[in-house]
Design a protein around this motif. Structure first.
Motif, short mmCIF file in Angstrom:
data_model
loop_
_atom_site.label_atom_id
_atom_site.label_comp_id
_atom_site.label_asym_id
_atom_site.label_seq_id
_atom_site.Cartn_x
_atom_site.Cartn_y
_atom_site.Cartn_z
N THR A 33 35.20 -11.03 90.19
CA THR A 33 35.61 -10.09 91.24
C THR A 33 37.06 -10.37 91.58
N LEU A 34 37.62 -9.49 92.38
CA LEU A 34 38.88 -9.81 93.04
C LEU A 34 38.58 -10.87 94.07
N PRO A 35 39.57 -11.66 94.49
CA PRO A 35 39.31 -12.60 95.58
C PRO A 35 38.96 -11.84 96.85
N GLY A 36 37.94 -12.32 97.55
CA GLY A 36 37.53 -11.67 98.78
C GLY A 36 36.16 -12.10 99.23
N GLY A 37 35.71 -11.49 100.32
CA GLY A 37 34.40 -11.83 100.84
C GLY A 37 34.12 -11.15 102.17
N ALA A 38 33.05 -11.57 102.79
CA ALA A 38 32.56 -10.94 104.01
C ALA A 38 33.48 -11.19 105.21
N VAL A 39 33.57 -10.18 106.05
CA VAL A 39 34.33 -10.27 107.30
C VAL A 39 33.47 -11.00 108.32
N GLU A 40 34.05 -11.98 108.99
CA GLU A 40 33.34 -12.74 110.00
C GLU A 40 33.42 -12.05 111.36
N PRO A 41 32.50 -12.37 112.28
CA PRO A 41 32.54 -11.76 113.62
C PRO A 41 33.90 -12.00 114.29
N ASP A 42 34.39 -10.98 114.99
CA ASP A 42 35.67 -11.03 115.72
C ASP A 42 36.88 -11.23 114.82
N GLU A 43 36.77 -10.91 113.54
CA GLU A 43 37.86 -11.04 112.59
C GLU A 43 38.25 -9.63 112.15
N THR A 44 39.56 -9.36 112.05
CA THR A 44 39.99 -8.07 111.54
C THR A 44 39.82 -8.04 110.02
N LEU A 45 39.88 -6.86 109.46
CA LEU A 45 39.80 -6.73 108.00
C LEU A 45 40.95 -7.48 107.33
N GLU A 46 42.14 -7.33 107.88
CA GLU A 46 43.31 -8.01 107.32
C GLU A 46 43.17 -9.52 107.39
N GLU A 47 42.73 -10.03 108.54
CA GLU A 47 42.53 -11.48 108.68
C GLU A 47 41.51 -11.99 107.67
N ALA A 48 40.43 -11.24 107.48
CA ALA A 48 39.40 -11.65 106.53
C ALA A 48 39.95 -11.67 105.11
N ALA A 49 40.71 -10.65 104.74
CA ALA A 49 41.28 -10.58 103.39
C ALA A 49 42.20 -11.78 103.12
N ILE A 50 43.08 -12.07 104.06
CA ILE A 50 44.02 -13.19 103.91
C ILE A 50 43.26 -14.52 103.84
N ARG A 51 42.29 -14.70 104.71
CA ARG A 51 41.49 -15.94 104.74
C ARG A 51 40.72 -16.14 103.44
N GLU A 52 40.06 -15.07 102.98
CA GLU A 52 39.25 -15.18 101.77
C GLU A 52 40.09 -15.54 100.54
N VAL A 53 41.27 -14.93 100.41
CA VAL A 53 42.14 -15.26 99.28
C VAL A 53 42.53 -16.73 99.34
N LYS A 54 42.89 -17.21 100.52
CA LYS A 54 43.29 -18.62 100.68
C LYS A 54 42.13 -19.54 100.33
N GLU A 55 40.93 -19.23 100.85
CA GLU A 55 39.77 -20.08 100.59
C GLU A 55 39.40 -20.12 99.11
N GLU A 56 39.47 -18.97 98.45
CA GLU A 56 39.02 -18.90 97.06
C GLU A 56 40.06 -19.30 96.03
N THR A 57 41.35 -19.13 96.35
CA THR A 57 42.39 -19.35 95.33
C THR A 57 43.47 -20.35 95.72
N GLY A 58 43.58 -20.68 97.01
CA GLY A 58 44.67 -21.54 97.47
C GLY A 58 45.97 -20.80 97.73
N LEU A 59 46.00 -19.50 97.51
CA LEU A 59 47.23 -18.73 97.65
C LEU A 59 47.35 -18.09 99.03
N ASP A 60 48.59 -18.01 99.51
CA ASP A 60 48.90 -17.30 100.75
C ASP A 60 49.36 -15.91 100.36
N VAL A 61 48.83 -14.90 101.06
CA VAL A 61 49.17 -13.52 100.73
C VAL A 61 49.49 -12.73 101.99
N GLU A 62 50.19 -11.63 101.77
CA GLU A 62 50.34 -10.64 102.82
C GLU A 62 49.79 -9.33 102.27
#
Length: 145
Positions: A33-62
């Motif tokens: 898959t592309l890096p990503g995952g489920a949105v957590e409670p009280d998290e925006t879509l953008e925050e979830a996307a950035i967090r998931e990429v960091k957790e899965e790949t170690g990369l910082d993204v915008e």
């Protein structure tokens, strides 16, 4: 059915020739898959996307906007999943597998091959297009009684 929001991020290498993919460990088989995952409670879509990429790949993204929105029903789980796929840009970090219990491989893949796995468009070749729409976060509105 329970609604589940999932974010993914479409990332290209510096030459914009390869797409970053992760190989997830599944119950019965592994899958890309592309890096990503489920949105957590009280998290925006953008925050979830950035967090998931960091957790899965170690990369910082915008995030550079929304590439696609799709949905499916997982009848056996009782989930109605909405997938928000963002375009992104790598701004730092180093590729590493920090969650080996979930991710077994991080790889750069040809866009044509990636399209076989990620199911974000019905049109072949669209993954290389520059199309996206802005992602806007409207401020939270709290109504007082």
């Amino acid at each position: 059915m329970k609604r589940v929001d999932v974010t993914y991020v479409l990332l290209f290498d510096d030459q914009e020739e390869k797409v970053l993919m992760v190989k997830n460990k599944g119950e019965n088989h592994s899958y890309y898959t592309l890096p990503g995952g489920a949105v957590e409670p009280d998290e925006t879509l953008e925050e979830a996307a950035i967090r998931e990429v960091k957790e899965e790949t170690g990369l910082d993204v915008e995030i550079d906007g929304v590439f696609s929105v799709s949905e499916t029903f997982f009848e056996e789980r009782g989930h109605h999943a909405i997938f928000f796929t963002f375009r992104g840009r790598i701004i730092g970090g180093d590729v590493n597998i920090s969650m080996p219990e979930e991710i077994e491989e991080i790889t750069w893949m040809d866009p044509q091959q990636a399209e076989e796995y990620i199911h974000i468009t019905d049109s072949k070749g669209l993954i290389k297009s520059k199309s996206s729409v802005p992602y806007l976060l409207r401020k939270r509105v709290i109504h007082n009684a």
